[in-house]
Write a protein that holds these residues in place. Structure first.
Motif, mmCIF file in Angstrom:
data_model
loop_
_atom_site.group_PDB
_atom_site.id
_atom_site.type_symbol
_atom_site.label_atom_id
_atom_site.label_comp_id
_atom_site.label_asym_id
_atom_site.label_seq_id
_atom_site.Cartn_x
_atom_site.Cartn_y
_atom_site.Cartn_z
ATOM 1 N N GLU A 134 6.609 14.740 -0.270
ATOM 2 C CA GLU A 134 6.428 13.758 -1.337
ATOM 3 C C GLU A 134 6.768 12.352 -0.834
ATOM 4 N N HIS A 135 7.896 12.248 -0.177
ATOM 5 C CA HIS A 135 8.332 10.968 0.383
ATOM 6 C C HIS A 135 7.293 10.430 1.365
ATOM 7 N N TYR A 136 6.829 11.275 2.248
ATOM 8 C CA TYR A 136 5.841 10.900 3.269
ATOM 9 C C TYR A 136 4.539 10.445 2.616
ATOM 10 N N MET A 137 4.075 11.175 1.611
ATOM 11 C CA MET A 137 2.820 10.823 0.936
ATOM 12 C C MET A 137 2.918 9.446 0.286
ATOM 13 N N VAL A 138 4.020 9.175 -0.395
ATOM 14 C CA VAL A 138 4.205 7.876 -1.048
ATOM 15 C C VAL A 138 4.298 6.769 0.002
ATOM 16 N N MET A 139 5.086 6.990 1.026
ATOM 17 C CA MET A 139 5.295 5.956 2.039
ATOM 18 C C MET A 139 4.020 5.646 2.817
ATOM 19 N N VAL A 140 3.333 6.667 3.283
ATOM 20 C CA VAL A 140 2.103 6.450 4.055
ATOM 21 C C VAL A 140 1.054 5.759 3.189
ATOM 22 N N SER A 141 0.922 6.186 1.947
ATOM 23 C CA SER A 141 -0.057 5.551 1.051
ATOM 24 C C SER A 141 0.251 4.073 0.859
ATOM 25 N N GLN A 142 1.510 3.739 0.592
ATOM 26 C CA GLN A 142 1.864 2.330 0.355
ATOM 27 C C GLN A 142 1.704 1.495 1.618
ATOM 28 N N VAL A 143 2.109 2.029 2.753
ATOM 29 C CA VAL A 143 1.939 1.293 4.019
ATOM 30 C C VAL A 143 0.455 1.044 4.276
ATOM 31 N N LEU A 144 -0.373 2.050 4.089
ATOM 32 C CA LEU A 144 -1.807 1.876 4.350
ATOM 33 C C LEU A 144 -2.462 0.931 3.341
ATOM 34 N N LEU A 145 -1.966 0.905 2.105
ATOM 35 C CA LEU A 145 -2.484 -0.079 1.146
ATOM 36 C C LEU A 145 -2.153 -1.500 1.620
ATOM 37 N N CYS A 146 -0.986 -1.685 2.189
ATOM 38 C CA CYS A 146 -0.624 -3.003 2.740
ATOM 39 C C CYS A 146 -1.462 -3.329 3.978
ATOM 40 N N VAL A 147 -1.720 -2.338 4.815
ATOM 41 C CA VAL A 147 -2.584 -2.543 5.980
ATOM 42 C C VAL A 147 -3.983 -2.951 5.510
ATOM 43 N N PHE A 148 -4.473 -2.330 4.450
ATOM 44 C CA PHE A 148 -5.763 -2.705 3.866
ATOM 45 C C PHE A 148 -5.756 -4.193 3.526
ATOM 46 N N ASN A 149 -4.696 -4.662 2.887
ATOM 47 C CA ASN A 149 -4.606 -6.078 2.527
ATOM 48 C C ASN A 149 -4.667 -6.977 3.757
ATOM 49 N N ILE A 150 -4.020 -6.560 4.824
ATOM 50 C CA ILE A 150 -3.988 -7.370 6.044
ATOM 51 C C ILE A 150 -5.341 -7.349 6.758
ATOM 52 N N LEU A 151 -5.946 -6.185 6.873
ATOM 53 C CA LEU A 151 -7.193 -6.066 7.639
ATOM 54 C C LEU A 151 -8.448 -6.464 6.871
ATOM 55 N N ILE A 152 -8.449 -6.266 5.561
ATOM 56 C CA ILE A 152 -9.655 -6.532 4.770
ATOM 57 C C ILE A 152 -9.545 -7.824 3.961
ATOM 58 N N VAL A 153 -8.427 -8.049 3.304
ATOM 59 C CA VAL A 153 -8.288 -9.218 2.420
ATOM 60 C C VAL A 153 -7.953 -10.476 3.229
ATOM 61 N N LEU A 154 -6.971 -10.385 4.089
ATOM 62 C CA LEU A 154 -6.502 -11.569 4.827
ATOM 63 C C LEU A 154 -7.602 -12.272 5.626
ATOM 64 N N PRO A 155 -8.439 -11.549 6.380
ATOM 65 C CA PRO A 155 -9.481 -12.254 7.147
ATOM 66 C C PRO A 155 -10.408 -13.101 6.259
ATOM 67 N N GLY A 156 -10.639 -12.679 5.020
ATOM 68 C CA GLY A 156 -11.475 -13.456 4.120
ATOM 69 C C GLY A 156 -10.818 -14.746 3.665
ATOM 70 N N LEU A 157 -9.514 -14.861 3.854
ATOM 71 C CA LEU A 157 -8.785 -16.053 3.460
ATOM 72 C C LEU A 157 -8.672 -17.068 4.591
ATOM 73 N N LEU A 158 -8.869 -16.594 5.814
ATOM 74 C CA LEU A 158 -8.721 -17.472 6.980
ATOM 75 C C LEU A 158 -9.960 -18.339 7.156
ATOM 76 N N PRO A 159 -9.783 -19.547 7.705
ATOM 77 C CA PRO A 159 -10.942 -20.430 7.933
ATOM 78 C C PRO A 159 -11.952 -19.786 8.873
ATOM 79 N N LYS A 160 -13.216 -20.000 8.583
ATOM 80 C CA LYS A 160 -14.291 -19.477 9.435
ATOM 81 C C LYS A 160 -14.366 -20.335 10.713
#
Length: 140
Positions: free
Chosen positions: A113-139
């Protein structure tokens, strides 16, 4: 939403596969408060990011440059801290509340249970960094 994107990937501007993965991770992390009602509030804590998503989608639907489009763009940028500060903080928070030594539940939570919650939350944050953040950076 997930089924719609799987059936029609063109429904999103790009990265349909990543959004489907994001929705899968969200589903997995939502299973925790369903199994452990004492953590129902965590759905709200993690789900507040949808406020930022709302403004992202709303600004895309409005005429570019219009007052409402600019207002939604402003609100989108003002709520980005949810993705880049609050969501990473929740990794720490979830580590404490779902740990095997948690005082929320006698005997704590299982490693699975702990592992499932932790891995899911970490990967959701990785999603923000890899998918959302690049769209915010200057082209370039």
């Amino acid at each position: 939403d997930t089924i719609w994107i799987v059936v029609s990937p063109s429904a999103v501007p790009r990265f349909a596969w990543a959004i489907v993965l994001h929705h899968t991770l969200t589903f997995l992390i939502l299973l925790h408060p369903l199994r452990y009602p004492e953590h129902a509030i965590e759905t709200c804590r993690d789900g507040i990011v949808e406020l930022n998503t709302f403004f992202l989608i709303a600004r895309r639907q409005l005429t570019r440059g219009s007052f409402l489009n600019r207002a939604c763009d402003l609100m989108y940028h003002l709520t980005l801290s949810i993705r880049f500060l609050w969501q990473p903080y929740l990794i720490y928070h979830f580590r404490i509340i779902t740990h095997m030594d948690s005082t929320d539940r006698p005997g704590g939570y299982t490693f699975r249970e702990h592992y499932m919650v932790m891995v899911s939350q970490v990967l959701l944050c990785v999603f923000n960094i890899l998918i959302v953040l690049p769209g915010l950076l200057p082209k370039k």
